[in-house]
Design a protein around this motif. Structure first.
Motif, mmCIF file in Angstrom:
data_model
loop_
_atom_site.group_PDB
_atom_site.id
_atom_site.type_symbol
_atom_site.label_atom_id
_atom_site.label_comp_id
_atom_site.label_asym_id
_atom_site.label_seq_id
_atom_site.Cartn_x
_atom_site.Cartn_y
_atom_site.Cartn_z
ATOM 1 N N SER A 260 0.878 -1.179 0.000
ATOM 2 C CA SER A 260 0.000 0.000 0.000
ATOM 3 C C SER A 260 0.908 1.220 0.000
ATOM 4 N N GLU A 264 2.843 1.058 -4.091
ATOM 5 C CA GLU A 264 1.959 -0.105 -4.025
ATOM 6 C C GLU A 264 1.992 -0.936 -5.308
ATOM 7 N N LYS A 268 3.029 -4.905 -5.413
ATOM 8 C CA LYS A 268 2.084 -5.947 -5.813
ATOM 9 C C LYS A 268 2.561 -6.680 -7.068
ATOM 10 N N ASP A 295 3.333 -5.700 5.062
ATOM 11 C CA ASP A 295 3.211 -4.484 4.260
ATOM 12 C C ASP A 295 3.939 -3.354 4.986
ATOM 13 N N GLU A 297 4.525 -0.403 3.642
ATOM 14 C CA GLU A 297 4.029 0.871 3.119
ATOM 15 C C GLU A 297 5.168 1.801 2.688
#
Length: 661
Positions: A260, A264, A268, A295, A297
């Motif tokens: 995220s 992100e 992913k 995650d 971030e």
């Protein structure tokens, strides 16, 4: 009543309130006072409620924005208000507990939680308090206590969204953090039917992770499927399908990625490639690989916490990630001394692998990439005068340092280094300076000057002065660069190294070609953009260019072999690249697992030098830098195609059969 009596009565009412209270006039006064006091109390309560509500909302805003100290200051005061002054007393106490947890003051958080349970045993926030207790225990690596708290929260929870979140946390703990015996201990005392169902699913999940397929299948068979909620039914089906596979021991690999936030898409894409790489190797390796995702971030603090949490899990045999250079430095520092392998897949920072003996840099660092470019240009092509035009940041300077140092070692003359900042929209100053140096070099090699320029009598800028070819003796350098020489094709600089940032091809290519420098262009991997080269104004101007790339991009292989659900989600070339690197990171890991993977055995296997060849990237490690990938492809653009003409492996140059990547 005469005048004297009136005066006495007035004095009594004024000076003797106790007597006045027994007088009819005094009773009227007291009643009026009581009404006024009641009205004043109501007004004060309304004002107090509005004030506390505003303070509570302000605290929530601070908390939501991550300003936990500011939030704590507000909620700590609000929870000490009497109930009549703070209608949100229970919520304030809960938020105080959560704020303490967020800043790491666990004992204060526990104390506030105990206070809540004593004062508000029937509150609708009980599930949140128990969940916060679970988070505290999880942070302290007390996994059994965390499960018990999450189950208590589930028991009193009335919200589907909260229940889903709690079940997710519980099942994550069963993957690797809790052993079967610990789950049995919790199950032995659990009376709630729904919670027992979740614990049995945890048990089956733990058994599968340990390779006990038959025992997991039996546990699932004994469960009453009619009592499963839709969310648990989906989980049950997933576990049941895993019991049909061939028996394999399962290992856990920690993965720290930006799933995220700003990066992100890259995170992913990398994860998609990593999953596909593991799935593709499933039939070739003796174990099942389970991923534990964190995650981060893109945040350094979350990277550190993620690394520590994964390291504390004894079933995690290796950690992959993170992606960025900044996060990679944090991760390498956090893992130092923990005896767990850290595979850093994309970072190019020099010295990164030296921060921990357990860190492996799967991308060649920037200095090494610049060094290899010079090695090929000077050592193999025999080019003797070279120049550099590069971005004036850490990226450009590190590549340039490697190129210049190796060029100098090999005896080549680095005639100039030109720097630019930001997006290269206008490089006229740098390229004019480069041409000026080239012209000065030409004047020292008069017999080698070539000037195939058509002279147009109507265009004075193309007139070639006699002095351009035969400068007067003693003429200074300023006089050797007349403006009317601007269209002479200069060949005195034999190679120009042009490292660029991703996406800058159009700016550089269109400007460089207009300065009439007949030179060998050398570029870093960010020039490796087939779609850009197909443009009419770019490809022909870069004919014969050499690109030094750490990866290959085979579109036919991607579309033919990759799962459609992965490939279809990739939005642009950088995401393709991340997916490819994720796939090859899985390839590298699988090749080092061995028959019975543990942290120690994996570290031992990694310490043994070997070349691992993949579809998009190869891995080799030199003695001088044993934990930094020393593989780089030399790609030439010629005749509209990209061909691999050479490859560096372990600091040595190999010339493979020419092929298209």
């Amino acid at each position: 009543m005469n005048f004297r009596s009136f005066i006495i009565s007035t004095l009594i009412l004024t000076l003797m309130p106790d007597v006045a209270d027994n007088h009819p006039l005094g009773e009227m006064s007291t009643s009026r006072k009581m009404q006024q006091q009641e009205r004043s109390t109501v007004q004060k309560n309304v004002f107090s409620d509005a004030l506390s509500n505003r303070q509570f909302e302000k605290g929530v805003k601070h908390y939501s924005a991550g300003r936990y100290y500011s939030a704590l200051d507000i909620f700590r005061r609000l929870k000490n208000y009497p109930p009549e002054k703070n209608p949100q007393l229970t919520a304030s106490t809960l938020m105080c507990m959560k704020s303490y947890f967020r800043i790491g003051r666990m004992e204060n958080a526990r104390e506030t939680g105990r206070e809540f349970l004593l004062r508000f045993p029937a509150s609708s926030y009980l599930d949140d308090v128990h969940e916060c207790f679970g988070d505290i225990f999880l942070e302290e690596n007390r996994y059994s206590a965390a499960v018990r708290s999450y189950l208590e929260a589930l028991t009193v929870s009335g919200q589907d969204s909260t229940a889903v979140r709690l079940r997710h946390k519980i099942m994550k703990l069963s993957t690797s953090y809790l052993e079967k015996k610990e789950i049995e201990d919790v199950l032995a005392k659990e009376l709630d039917t729904s919670n027992r169902t979740i614990l049995n699913l945890m048990m089956a999940n733990s058994m599968l992770a340990s390779g006990e397929t038959d025992a997991a299948a039996l546990t699932l068979f004994r469960m009453d499927r009619e009592t499963l909620s839709p969310g648990l039914q989906e989980l049950y089906n997933s576990l049941r399908s895993r019991t049909y596979r061939e028996k394999h021991k399962a290992i856990t690999v920690g993965v720290v990625l930006p799933l995220s936030g700003f990066d992100e898409g890259y995170g992913k894409a990398f994860l998609g490639g990593l999953r596909w790489g593991i799935e593709s190797a499933r039939d070739r390796i003796p174990v099942d690989v389970v991923m534990e995702l964190i995650d981060n971030e893109g945040d350094n603090l979350k990277t550190t916490k993620g690394i520590r949490a994964l390291s504390a899990n004894p079933n995690v045999v290796a950690i992959i990630g993170p992606l960025s250079n900044i996060n990679a430095v944090t991760a390498a520092t956090a893992v130092d001394g923990l005896q767990i392998p850290l595979l850093i897949p994309t970072a190019t920072r020099v010295g990164l692998a030296r921060m921990s003996t357990n860190a492996y840099q799967l991308n060649p660092d920037l200095f090494k990439q610049g060094k290899y470019a010079a090695e090929y240009a000077v050592g193999t092509l025999g080019l003797r005068t070279v120049a550099v035009v590069a971005p004036a940041d850490r990226f450009g300077k590190t590549l340039t340092d490697g190129f210049v140092q190796r060029s100098d070692d090999l005896g080549a003359a680095v005639v100039t280094v030109e720097w630019y900042s930001g997006i290269p929209l206008d490089l006229s100053d740098q390229l004019t300076s480069l041409r000026k140096v080239a012209f000065q070099l030409e004047t020292f090699r008069q017999d080698s000057i070539h000037a195939p320029v058509e002279l147009d009598s109507n265009d004075l800028t193309s007139v070639v002065e006699l002095e351009d070819f035969f400068p007067e003796e003693g003429q200074d350098s300023e006089e050797l660069s007349p403006e009317d020489s601007s269209e002479l094709i200069l060949r005195s600089i034999e190679a120009v190294y042009l490292p660029i940032h991703a996406g800058d091809i159009n700016y550089i290519a269109s400007q460089f070609s207009s300065y009439y420098l007949d030179t060998q262009i050398l570029g870093n991997g960010n020039w490796y953009e087939p779609e850009e080269f197909s443009q009419e104004m770019i490809g022909p101007n870069l004919e014969g260019m050499f690109i030094f790339s750490d990866y290959l991009h085979d579109t036919k292989w991607l579309t033919g072999q990759w799962s459609e659900d992965i490939y279809s989600r990739l939005n642009h070339r950088m995401e393709y690249r991340m997916a490819l690197l994720g796939y090859e990171t899985a390839t590298f890991l699988m090749s080092h697992l061995g028959a019975d993977p543990t942290r120690a055995s994996l570290l031992e296997n990694l310490s043994t030098p070997q070349t691992v060849r993949g579809k998009a990237r190869d891995f080799s490690f030199a003695e001088a830098s044993p934990r930094v990938n020393s593989s780089l492809n030399v790609i030439q653009y010629k005749g509209g195609e990209f061909n691999i003409v050479a490859q560096f492996l372990s600091d040595s140059l190999f010339v493979p059969t020419v092929r298209s990547p």
